[in-house]
Design a protein around this motif. Structure first.
Motif, PDB file in Angstrom:
ATOM      1  N   UNK A  36       0.836  -1.192   0.000  1.00 48.60           N
ATOM      2  CA  UNK A  36       0.000   0.000   0.000  1.00 48.60           C
ATOM      3  C   UNK A  36       0.879   1.254   0.000  1.00 48.60           C
ATOM      4  N   UNK A  37       0.521   2.285  -0.769  1.00 48.65           N
ATOM      5  CA  UNK A  37       1.354   3.493  -0.856  1.00 48.65           C
ATOM      6  C   UNK A  37       1.695   4.114   0.500  1.00 48.65           C
ATOM      7  N   UNK A  38       0.765   4.064   1.452  1.00 56.35           N
ATOM      8  CA  UNK A  38       1.054   4.633   2.776  1.00 56.35           C
ATOM      9  C   UNK A  38       2.168   3.859   3.466  1.00 56.35           C
ATOM     10  N   UNK A  39       2.162   2.549   3.333  1.00 55.00           N
ATOM     11  CA  UNK A  39       3.204   1.734   3.963  1.00 55.00           C
ATOM     12  C   UNK A  39       4.532   1.848   3.209  1.00 55.00           C
ATOM     13  N   UNK A  40       4.483   1.917   1.883  1.00 53.26           N
ATOM     14  CA  UNK A  40       5.714   2.083   1.107  1.00 53.26           C
ATOM     15  C   UNK A  40       6.373   3.413   1.468  1.00 53.26           C
ATOM     16  N   UNK A  41       5.578   4.465   1.594  1.00 53.19           N
ATOM     17  CA  UNK A  41       6.082   5.780   1.995  1.00 53.19           C
ATOM     18  C   UNK A  41       6.691   5.713   3.395  1.00 53.19           C
ATOM     19  N   UNK A  42       5.995   5.058   4.301  1.00 52.55           N
ATOM     20  CA  UNK A  42       6.492   4.903   5.670  1.00 52.55           C
ATOM     21  C   UNK A  42       7.821   4.145   5.680  1.00 52.55           C
ATOM     22  N   UNK A  43       7.897   3.060   4.913  1.00 52.64           N
ATOM     23  CA  UNK A  43       9.129   2.273   4.843  1.00 52.64           C
ATOM     24  C   UNK A  43      10.293   3.133   4.351  1.00 52.64           C
ATOM     25  N   UNK A  44      10.071   3.813   3.237  1.00 53.56           N
ATOM     26  CA  UNK A  44      11.157   4.572   2.622  1.00 53.56           C
ATOM     27  C   UNK A  44      11.623   5.720   3.504  1.00 53.56           C
TER      28      UNK A  44
END
Length: 485
Positions: A166-174
């Motif tokens: 999910x984009x929110x989790x990918x953003x959080x990861x990065x």
């Protein structure tokens, strides 16, 4: 037209996911554990009842949630949710996990130096006990890496790629593995010389907890003059290794290798700088006046699986078991001790945490920790979404029998029974095929699948114990029995 089609697709996907959540929850709240060890059975029953008691009200503005902070606050914090999430998944609180972790992921921001909200309440707001504004708030720096690790473990358990794609989790990861580390001066070679308050409000008020604790470098909150905690080093190691695993699962091998190498630098530092050869224990904090010390924190070295030296692991387990810790720390210990071969001590902790005379046993982490300790610890149930497989291995010191029924994982439901330590059965009660890795401690020469002799495979675990196993596909509605001789 394209917009309408896109909206319809999103709506359909949302409805399917909602139905899946509701169906799983309905089944999973009936998850049942029985055992000839009646004390453990009673402990699980108490923990299940207590944990479900903390489920939030459906009409709460925040959406689905469960208590994972000091109960009077009606709130959930990043550390507690990260710890309670698998226990919650076992008990059918999938929607709650989904919502709370999403909120943590979405609420990181540059104005908070890539922190999220440490704690949110049932009104959907940052808890005022920990937050005044984006410049003045309480935050423990291991939290981002803990949430990253929890979202990965939920993906492995449930098979829901939302947690990694999910984009929110990918953003959080990065942001966590890059900008957050930079903003808080957490590079591996900076851990012992980083500033105490790299993002302090100006003017800085030492007596204001929302200034002084805006970026605590540890989960140990009672140590003054703290520069770095060993638990933060371990969290960085696990967070970067988790990000490496996420990249590998997406076929991004170059990135995976890059972040695995970054993670290893923290683990090496932990072994080189934090081990006290005189006391044969790890230090747990480093102060701003350049002194190592010891307080809480060892628990997280094992929770984040940052230790590889078996002798040092044994020393750490021995020290943990020699003292009485607060219930927050103790709630981690059943799974930790099961995972590290100290099964009797793990059982003792389950009974201690569930005992009516144990002070503060009502703290939410306790009941969720007991549930996970029984299912992942004692029963040895470990799903892996990457291979659509589940491993089982019974970790008992006697010839007891145990069964877990209606356990949700990998988009299906399973029942697992261990008949002493030489026979197990798995029933796939759902609608999705999976691979079962049935494991047994010991150097067995023969394994039987539904009474048919099958070639046995073997390996040695990290503690040096020999394990015999077989892998078999279990179709929906099928029961498979495996025994060893």
């Amino acid at each position: 037209m394209n917009t309408m089609v896109s909206f319809a697709c999103r709506l359909f996907t949302t409805m399917v996911m909602l139905c899946m959540f509701l169906t799983s929850s309905a089944f999973a709240q009936d998850v049942k554990f029985t055992s000839s060890d009646k004390k453990i059975e009673q402990a699980f029953d108490w923990a299940k009842s207590m944990a479900l008691h903390y489920k939030g009200h459906p009409a709460d503005p925040v959406g689905p949630w469960y208590e994972s902070a000091l109960p009077p606050r009606d709130a959930f914090c990043m550390r507690d949710v990260s710890h309670q999430s698998i226990g919650a998944e076992i008990l059918g609180l999938q929607r709650e996990n989904h919502n709370m972790l999403t909120l943590f992921a979405r609420n990181i921001s540059v104005s908070k130096n890539w922190c999220s909200y440490w704690e949110m309440n049932k009104s959907g707001k940052p808890a005022p006990e920990d937050y005044r504004n984006d410049r003045e708030f309480w935050y423990n720096l291991p939290a981002n890496f803990d949430v990253l690790y929890a979202s990965w473990r939920l993906y492995l358990w449930a098979g829901d790629k939302y947690y990694i794609n999910d984009p929110a989790f990918v953003h959080f990861q990065e942001k966590t593995v890059k900008d957050y580390i930079d903003a808080w001066v957490l590079a591996a070679d900076s851990m012992l010389n980083r500033p105490a308050h790299p993002n302090a409000p100006v003017p800085f008020n030492e007596s204001d907890a929302f200034h002084r604790c805006r970026g605590l470098p540890s989960y140990s909150e009672g140590v003054p003059n703290l520069k770095t905690g060993a638990d933060l080093v371990a969290a960085l190691y696990r967070g970067l290794l988790t990000y490496s695993a996420i990249q590998a699962s997406k076929g991004k091998q170059v990135e995976a290798l890059k972040y695995a190498a970054k993670a290893e630098k923290y683990r090496q530092q932990l072994e080189a700088d934090w081990w006290d050869a005189k006391e044969n224990l790890y230090f747990t904090y480093y102060s701003n006046d350049h002194h190592f010390g010891r307080d809480e924190g060892e628990t997280f070295l094992l929770w984040f699986d940052a230790l590889k030296d078996s002798t040092r692991i044994k020393q750490t387990l021995g020290h943990l078991s020699s003292k009485t810790w607060n219930v927050e720390n103790t709630s981690y210990l059943p799974l930790i001790f099961y995972n590290n071969g100290s099964w009797q001590k793990a059982r003792d902790y389950i009974l201690y945490l569930s005992d009516k005379n144990t002070e503060r046993r009502e703290y939410p982490e306790v009941s969720f920790g007991v549930v996970e300790g029984v299912v992942q610890g004692l029963m040895g149930i470990t799903p892996d979404a990457r291979s659509l497989s589940v491993g089982t291995i019974y970790k008992t010191t006697d010839n007891s029998n145990a069964t877990i029924s209606n356990l949700p994982l990998l988009g299906t439901l399973i029942n697992v029974t261990h008949q002493n330590t030489q026979q197990s059965s798995l029933t796939n009660a759902g609608k999705r095929q999976l691979k079962w890795k049935a494991m047994f401690y010991g150097n067995y020469k023969h394994v039987f699948v539904n009474e048919k002799q099958t070639p046995v495979k073997q390996f040695t675990d990290t503690s040096g114990k020999r394990i015999s196993f077989v892998e078999v596909v279990v179709k929906p509605g099928q029961q498979v029995k495996v025994s060893v001789k």
